[in-house]
Design a protein around this motif. Structure first.
Motif, PDB file in Angstrom:
ATOM      1  N   MET A  17       0.861  -1.182   0.000  1.00  0.00           N
ATOM      2  CA  MET A  17       0.000   0.000   0.000  1.00  0.00           C
ATOM      3  C   MET A  17       0.897   1.230   0.000  1.00  0.00           C
ATOM      4  O   MET A  17       2.016   1.188   0.527  1.00  0.00           O
ATOM      5  CB  MET A  17      -0.901  -0.011   1.245  1.00  0.00           C
ATOM      6  N   ALA A  18       0.433   2.321  -0.560  1.00  0.00           N
ATOM      7  CA  ALA A  18       1.170   3.578  -0.542  1.00  0.00           C
ATOM      8  C   ALA A  18       0.540   4.535   0.459  1.00  0.00           C
ATOM      9  O   ALA A  18      -0.685   4.691   0.490  1.00  0.00           O
ATOM     10  CB  ALA A  18       1.182   4.217  -1.927  1.00  0.00           C
ATOM     11  N   ILE A  19       1.374   5.182   1.285  1.00  0.00           N
ATOM     12  CA  ILE A  19       0.911   6.223   2.198  1.00  0.00           C
ATOM     13  C   ILE A  19       1.662   7.501   1.861  1.00  0.00           C
ATOM     14  O   ILE A  19       2.889   7.546   1.918  1.00  0.00           O
ATOM     15  CB  ILE A  19       1.141   5.838   3.673  1.00  0.00           C
ATOM     16  N   LEU A  20       0.922   8.533   1.509  1.00  0.00           N
ATOM     17  CA  LEU A  20       1.519   9.773   1.020  1.00  0.00           C
ATOM     18  C   LEU A  20       1.344  10.871   2.062  1.00  0.00           C
ATOM     19  O   LEU A  20       0.414  11.671   2.011  1.00  0.00           O
ATOM     20  CB  LEU A  20       0.884  10.163  -0.316  1.00  0.00           C
ATOM     21  N   ARG A  21       2.254  10.905   3.018  1.00  0.00           N
ATOM     22  CA  ARG A  21       2.182  11.855   4.136  1.00  0.00           C
ATOM     23  C   ARG A  21       3.062  13.081   3.868  1.00  0.00           C
ATOM     24  O   ARG A  21       4.215  12.967   3.466  1.00  0.00           O
ATOM     25  CB  ARG A  21       2.640  11.175   5.424  1.00  0.00           C
ATOM     26  N   SER A  32       0.865   9.086  -6.507  1.00  0.00           N
ATOM     27  CA  SER A  32      -0.296   8.199  -6.633  1.00  0.00           C
ATOM     28  C   SER A  32      -0.292   7.497  -7.982  1.00  0.00           C
ATOM     29  O   SER A  32      -0.450   6.272  -8.067  1.00  0.00           O
ATOM     30  CB  SER A  32      -1.595   8.986  -6.462  1.00  0.00           C
ATOM     31  N   HIS A  33      -0.100   8.262  -9.036  1.00  0.00           N
ATOM     32  CA  HIS A  33      -0.062   7.657 -10.371  1.00  0.00           C
ATOM     33  C   HIS A  33       1.125   6.706 -10.505  1.00  0.00           C
ATOM     34  O   HIS A  33       1.009   5.643 -11.136  1.00  0.00           O
ATOM     35  CB  HIS A  33      -0.001   8.747 -11.440  1.00  0.00           C
ATOM     36  N   ARG A  34       2.248   7.050  -9.881  1.00  0.00           N
ATOM     37  CA  ARG A  34       3.409   6.152  -9.913  1.00  0.00           C
ATOM     38  C   ARG A  34       3.069   4.843  -9.210  1.00  0.00           C
ATOM     39  O   ARG A  34       3.425   3.764  -9.682  1.00  0.00           O
ATOM     40  CB  ARG A  34       4.609   6.822  -9.250  1.00  0.00           C
ATOM     41  N   ALA A  35       2.405   4.940  -8.069  1.00  0.00           N
ATOM     42  CA  ALA A  35       2.011   3.734  -7.336  1.00  0.00           C
ATOM     43  C   ALA A  35       1.050   2.887  -8.162  1.00  0.00           C
ATOM     44  O   ALA A  35       1.230   1.670  -8.299  1.00  0.00           O
ATOM     45  CB  ALA A  35       1.370   4.119  -6.004  1.00  0.00           C
ATOM     46  N   TRP A  36       0.026   3.520  -8.722  1.00  0.00           N
ATOM     47  CA  TRP A  36      -0.958   2.768  -9.517  1.00  0.00           C
ATOM     48  C   TRP A  36      -0.309   2.132 -10.747  1.00  0.00           C
ATOM     49  O   TRP A  36      -0.598   0.985 -11.079  1.00  0.00           O
ATOM     50  CB  TRP A  36      -2.106   3.689  -9.915  1.00  0.00           C
ATOM     51  N   ASP A  37       0.582   2.880 -11.407  1.00  0.00           N
ATOM     52  CA  ASP A  37       1.265   2.332 -12.576  1.00  0.00           C
ATOM     53  C   ASP A  37       2.129   1.130 -12.201  1.00  0.00           C
ATOM     54  O   ASP A  37       2.309   0.203 -13.000  1.00  0.00           O
ATOM     55  CB  ASP A  37       2.143   3.401 -13.236  1.00  0.00           C
ATOM     56  N   LEU A  38       2.656   1.147 -10.975  1.00  0.00           N
ATOM     57  CA  LEU A  38       3.504   0.058 -10.498  1.00  0.00           C
ATOM     58  C   LEU A  38       2.696  -1.188 -10.144  1.00  0.00           C
ATOM     59  O   LEU A  38       3.223  -2.292 -10.075  1.00  0.00           O
ATOM     60  CB  LEU A  38       4.305   0.530  -9.280  1.00  0.00           C
ATOM     61  N   GLU A  44      -3.241   5.732   0.486  1.00  0.00           N
ATOM     62  CA  GLU A  44      -3.794   6.419   1.658  1.00  0.00           C
ATOM     63  C   GLU A  44      -3.156   7.795   1.755  1.00  0.00           C
ATOM     64  O   GLU A  44      -1.932   7.923   1.623  1.00  0.00           O
ATOM     65  CB  GLU A  44      -3.500   5.622   2.931  1.00  0.00           C
ATOM     66  N   VAL A  45      -3.973   8.807   1.992  1.00  0.00           N
ATOM     67  CA  VAL A  45      -3.476  10.166   2.165  1.00  0.00           C
ATOM     68  C   VAL A  45      -3.853  10.648   3.565  1.00  0.00           C
ATOM     69  O   VAL A  45      -5.043  10.825   3.856  1.00  0.00           O
ATOM     70  CB  VAL A  45      -4.055  11.132   1.107  1.00  0.00           C
ATOM     71  N   PRO A  46      -2.885  10.841   4.455  1.00  0.00           N
ATOM     72  CA  PRO A  46      -3.189  11.347   5.794  1.00  0.00           C
ATOM     73  C   PRO A  46      -3.743  12.769   5.743  1.00  0.00           C
ATOM     74  O   PRO A  46      -3.330  13.588   4.914  1.00  0.00           O
ATOM     75  CB  PRO A  46      -1.820  11.318   6.496  1.00  0.00           C
ATOM     76  N   ILE A  47      -4.682  13.059   6.638  1.00  0.00           N
ATOM     77  CA  ILE A  47      -5.351  14.363   6.634  1.00  0.00           C
ATOM     78  C   ILE A  47      -5.129  15.090   7.964  1.00  0.00           C
ATOM     79  O   ILE A  47      -6.077  15.573   8.581  1.00  0.00           O
ATOM     80  CB  ILE A  47      -6.852  14.234   6.304  1.00  0.00           C
ATOM     81  N   GLN A  48      -3.866  15.208   8.356  1.00  0.00           N
ATOM     82  CA  GLN A  48      -3.578  15.853   9.626  1.00  0.00           C
ATOM     83  C   GLN A  48      -3.541  17.378   9.521  1.00  0.00           C
ATOM     84  O   GLN A  48      -3.419  18.064  10.541  1.00  0.00           O
ATOM     85  CB  GLN A  48      -2.251  15.338  10.183  1.00  0.00           C
ATOM     86  N   ASN A  49      -3.646  17.939   8.302  1.00  0.00           N
ATOM     87  CA  ASN A  49      -3.657  19.389   8.124  1.00  0.00           C
ATOM     88  C   ASN A  49      -4.409  19.726   6.832  1.00  0.00           C
ATOM     89  O   ASN A  49      -4.876  18.837   6.115  1.00  0.00           O
ATOM     90  CB  ASN A  49      -2.235  19.947   8.095  1.00  0.00           C
ATOM     91  N   GLN A  50      -4.502  21.032   6.547  1.00  0.00           N
ATOM     92  CA  GLN A  50      -5.256  21.468   5.370  1.00  0.00           C
ATOM     93  C   GLN A  50      -4.639  20.958   4.078  1.00  0.00           C
ATOM     94  O   GLN A  50      -5.350  20.585   3.135  1.00  0.00           O
ATOM     95  CB  GLN A  50      -5.326  23.007   5.341  1.00  0.00           C
ATOM     96  N   ALA A  62      -8.434  11.739  -8.850  1.00  0.00           N
ATOM     97  CA  ALA A  62      -7.594  10.986  -9.785  1.00  0.00           C
ATOM     98  C   ALA A  62      -7.880   9.494  -9.693  1.00  0.00           C
ATOM     99  O   ALA A  62      -7.932   8.791 -10.713  1.00  0.00           O
ATOM    100  CB  ALA A  62      -6.124  11.261  -9.498  1.00  0.00           C
ATOM    101  N   GLY A  63      -8.081   9.006  -8.475  1.00  0.00           N
ATOM    102  CA  GLY A  63      -8.381   7.596  -8.290  1.00  0.00           C
ATOM    103  C   GLY A  63      -9.700   7.201  -8.916  1.00  0.00           C
ATOM    104  O   GLY A  63      -9.816   6.137  -9.537  1.00  0.00           O
TER     105      GLY A  63
END
Length: 206
Positions: A17-21, A32-38, A44-50, A62-63
């Motif tokens: 899984m990819a986590i993009l923090r 994200s596109h690199r991960a999907w292409d792979l 997963e995208v953390p939402i700890q800020n704006q 995009a997904g």
């Protein structure tokens, strides 16, 4: 649908899984596109800020265009559960075990991955009917922790998060981890081929 049923259907057989923090919106989209292409199906995208909220919205869009599922991470309050729902995330992930967040995710009909690092926290998640859990920080727990936890909790499926990359992912999968999460590894060309080989290899023997 039961909370863990969605993960049974969509995470089994997806070892990475990819986590993009803490990436910008542009970087999050690129990775994200690199991960999907792979061949990495889940991001997963953390939402700890704006910035995280904006990145999640962009990656969800995009997904959707590629038929990919995107989750919201660092969901540590009921408010963030509903922010994730509004943006269109399909599941939530928390750094710890929080009853309020679990209940909010259930109300929002979003599958939830609670964070665990002890046997007591695993039991707490099981009381909510959750059998998929995020183990964090995985690099501190180590592969032996996962091997040990398979004894008393054979029904639990672990997503290992924190400090993992192409150099150590295989050892965690061998220890019984269902999914290993990577992040900055996606920025390094030398790691991409190694991650790709793990994705296309026969299902890890847990």
């Amino acid at each position: 649908m039961a909370q863990s049923t969605w993960f049974d259907q969509h995470l089994l057989g997806c070892p990475i899984m990819a986590i993009l923090r803490n990436f910008s919106v542009e970087e999050s989209l690129e990775l994200s596109h690199r991960a999907w292409d792979l061949g990495i199906e889940h991001v997963e995208v953390p939402i700890q800020n704006q910035q995280g909220l904006e990145a999640l919205a962009a990656v969800v869009e995009a997904g959707n265009s590629r038929g990919k599922y995107v989750g919201a991470g660092t969901v540590d309050s009921s408010e963030k559960v509903f922010q994730a729902q509004e943006i269109g995330a399909v599941y939530t992930v928390a750094p710890g075990l929080d009853d309020e967040v679990i209940r909010a995710s259930i109300r929002a009909e979003l599958p939830h991955l609670p964070g665990v690092a002890t046997a007591s926290e695993i039991q707490g998640a099981l009381r909510h009917g959750l059998t998929w859990m995020k183990a964090f920080p995985a690099h501190t727990l180590g592969p032996d922790w996962f091997s040990a936890m398979r004894g008393p909790f054979p029904q639990v499926n672990f997503v290992a998060t924190g400090g993992l990359d192409a150099t150590n992912v295989a050892s965690y999968l061998k220890a019984g981890v269902r999914v290993a999460a990577v992040g900055s590894a996606l920025q390094h060309q030398d790691q991409l081929s190694r991650l790709g080989a793990l994705i296309t290899a026969p299902a890890n023997e847990n």
